[in-house]
Write a protein that holds these residues in place. Structure first.
Motif, PDB file in Angstrom:
ATOM      1  N   TYR A 109      15.459  -9.707   3.374  1.00 24.57           N
ATOM      2  CA  TYR A 109      16.843  -9.374   3.708  1.00 24.57           C
ATOM      3  C   TYR A 109      17.002  -8.990   5.181  1.00 24.57           C
ATOM      4  N   ARG A 110      18.160  -9.362   5.722  1.00 20.88           N
ATOM      5  CA  ARG A 110      18.572  -8.934   7.062  1.00 20.88           C
ATOM      6  C   ARG A 110      19.740  -7.973   6.971  1.00 20.88           C
ATOM      7  N   THR A 111      20.598  -8.155   5.990  1.00 20.11           N
ATOM      8  CA  THR A 111      21.787  -7.322   5.805  1.00 20.11           C
ATOM      9  C   THR A 111      21.687  -6.565   4.489  1.00 20.11           C
ATOM     10  N   ALA A 112      22.533  -5.580   4.331  1.00 16.14           N
ATOM     11  CA  ALA A 112      22.558  -4.814   3.081  1.00 16.14           C
ATOM     12  C   ALA A 112      22.904  -5.705   1.894  1.00 16.14           C
ATOM     13  N   ALA A 113      23.806  -6.666   2.093  1.00 22.01           N
ATOM     14  CA  ALA A 113      24.201  -7.563   1.001  1.00 22.01           C
ATOM     15  C   ALA A 113      23.022  -8.431   0.552  1.00 22.01           C
ATOM     16  N   GLN A 114      22.169  -8.814   1.490  1.00 20.80           N
ATOM     17  CA  GLN A 114      21.015  -9.639   1.141  1.00 20.80           C
ATOM     18  C   GLN A 114      19.932  -8.828   0.424  1.00 20.80           C
ATOM     19  N   ASN A 115      19.942  -7.524   0.603  1.00 20.49           N
ATOM     20  CA  ASN A 115      18.979  -6.664  -0.079  1.00 20.49           C
ATOM     21  C   ASN A 115      19.499  -6.380  -1.490  1.00 20.49           C
ATOM     22  N   ILE A 116      19.488  -7.407  -2.304  1.00 20.73           N
ATOM     23  CA  ILE A 116      20.131  -7.353  -3.616  1.00 20.73           C
ATOM     24  C   ILE A 116      19.517  -6.253  -4.482  1.00 20.73           C
ATOM     25  N   SER A 117      20.332  -5.670  -5.330  1.00 22.29           N
ATOM     26  CA  SER A 117      19.935  -4.517  -6.120  1.00 22.29           C
ATOM     27  C   SER A 117      18.991  -4.892  -7.261  1.00 22.29           C
ATOM     28  N   ASP A 118      18.302  -3.875  -7.779  1.00 21.28           N
ATOM     29  CA  ASP A 118      17.465  -4.089  -8.965  1.00 21.28           C
ATOM     30  C   ASP A 118      18.308  -4.610 -10.130  1.00 21.28           C
ATOM     31  N   ALA A 119      19.547  -4.118 -10.227  1.00 18.80           N
ATOM     32  CA  ALA A 119      20.429  -4.555 -11.311  1.00 18.80           C
ATOM     33  C   ALA A 119      20.773  -6.030 -11.188  1.00 18.80           C
ATOM     34  N   GLN A 120      21.015  -6.487  -9.962  1.00 13.70           N
ATOM     35  CA  GLN A 120      21.321  -7.900  -9.773  1.00 13.70           C
ATOM     36  C   GLN A 120      20.105  -8.765 -10.099  1.00 13.70           C
ATOM     37  N   ILE A 121      18.930  -8.283  -9.717  1.00 16.99           N
ATOM     38  CA  ILE A 121      17.699  -9.014 -10.034  1.00 16.99           C
ATOM     39  C   ILE A 121      17.518  -9.101 -11.548  1.00 16.99           C
TER      40      ILE A 121
END
Length: 317
Positions: free
Chosen positions: A89-101
């Motif tokens: 990830y470069r941005t916060a949006a790209q650092n997807i959450s555990d829930a999204q995973i």
């Protein structure tokens, strides 16, 4: 219905078919896409050019698959696949959450076990061949890494530590997924069985990973993951990456080419016999809400790679 191609020469010709998509670098924060683009065939073509022995290995896998299909010696019981998710990830949006995973893992479990809510939307014409694949997935590990890259492309850089990426974890016994900004309008791509272990797995753009957070319509239902994992399990695009081509599956109709959006049913092919196309198949290019089935032939083709001697037999079956 098409016949399965079993000739190694024919298979090699199929592998050489070109997919016209490109993977030019574009900022991952661009406007959400409205047409699906998968780079799996393009990446395969590049790998074949770089390694002529890959064609031999893939032809051997194809011959083994056809022998398994003919003999009926397929997997008995359930296959459970541990999944490692590598987040770049470069941005916060790209650092997807555990829930999204976890939502992506949940989608895979539903789609590969006929538990998706739209499974019963399969038209009567195809109801006899719709399949419960019977393969399940469990989240094994999440690995995160911050990066300055705006896009990774499709040359497997995200899988290489020397290029700033994350190497796959135990790729012969675990399915590795990479969530990152791919760029070039590509939603995802997978490595087919037979490729190098060092690059094995599936890449999904972070905007189309799972159900929540950064996932963008019309690709916000996790079906990019389902499509790409289908490739990882040896499924081809349903149109065979050629006009009226073959996906090497007997019970899927011949398609003119890829379909986009939400096609009206029935959608007729102009190929020989003018069959109704199976546009709702996970291996077409339609929107997430328009794909909701695998066929029995696809199920059997996937199962063949997990039997003893199969390309992914190391998963412990």
């Amino acid at each position: 219905m098409k016949k399965v191609l079993i000739s190694a020469v024919t298979a090699l010709l199929l592998f050489s078919c070109q997919n016209d998509q490109t993977a030019e670098s574009k900022d991952s924060e661009a406007t959400a896409l409205t047409r699906r683009a998968c780079a799996s065939q393009q990446v395969l073509d590049e790998q074949l050019r770089a390694d002529p022995t890959l064609a031999i290995r893939m032809n051997e896998i194809e011959a083994f698959t056809n022998k398994a299909l003919i003999s009926g010696k397929l997997v008995n019981g359930k296959v459970q696949i541990p999944v490692v998710v590598n987040v770049l990830y470069r941005t916060a949006a790209q650092n997807i959450s555990d829930a999204q995973i976890q939502s992506q893992i949940d989608v895979l479990n539903k789609d590969f076990n006929a538990l998706n809510s739209d499974y019963n939307s399969v038209p009567a014409l195809f109801a006899g061949v719709k399949a419960n694949v019977g393969i399940s997935f469990v989240l094994d590990q999440i690995i995160r890494k911050s990066t300055t890259k705006t896009s990774w492309g499709t040359n497997d850089a995200m899988k290489k530590v020397a290029q700033g990426g994350l190497a796959p974890t135990s790729p012969t016994t675990k399915l590795n997924l990479w969530s990152c900004a791919i760029g070039g309008g590509i939603l995802g791509y997978a490595q087919f069985p037979g490729g190098a272990a060092a690059t094995d797995g599936v890449v999904i753009d972070s905007k189309y990973f799972g159900l929540s957070g950064a996932a963008n319509a019309p690709f916000n239902l996790g079906r990019t993951g389902t499509h790409e994992v289908g490739h990882w399990m040896n499924l081809r695009h349903i149109w065979g990456d050629a006009t009226c081509g073959s996906d090497l599956v007997a019970d899927t109709p011949t398609h003119n080419e890829e379909n986009y959006g939400v096609p009206a049913y029935p959608h007729y092919s102009t190929c020989s016999g003018t069959p109704v196309e199976m546009t709702m198949n996970y291996m077409d290019y339609v929107d997430d809400n328009a794909m909701y089935m695998f066929s029995t032939g696809q199920k059997n083709r996937m199962a063949a790679i997990f039997v003893t001697g199969g390309a992914r037999a190391a998963f412990g079956i």
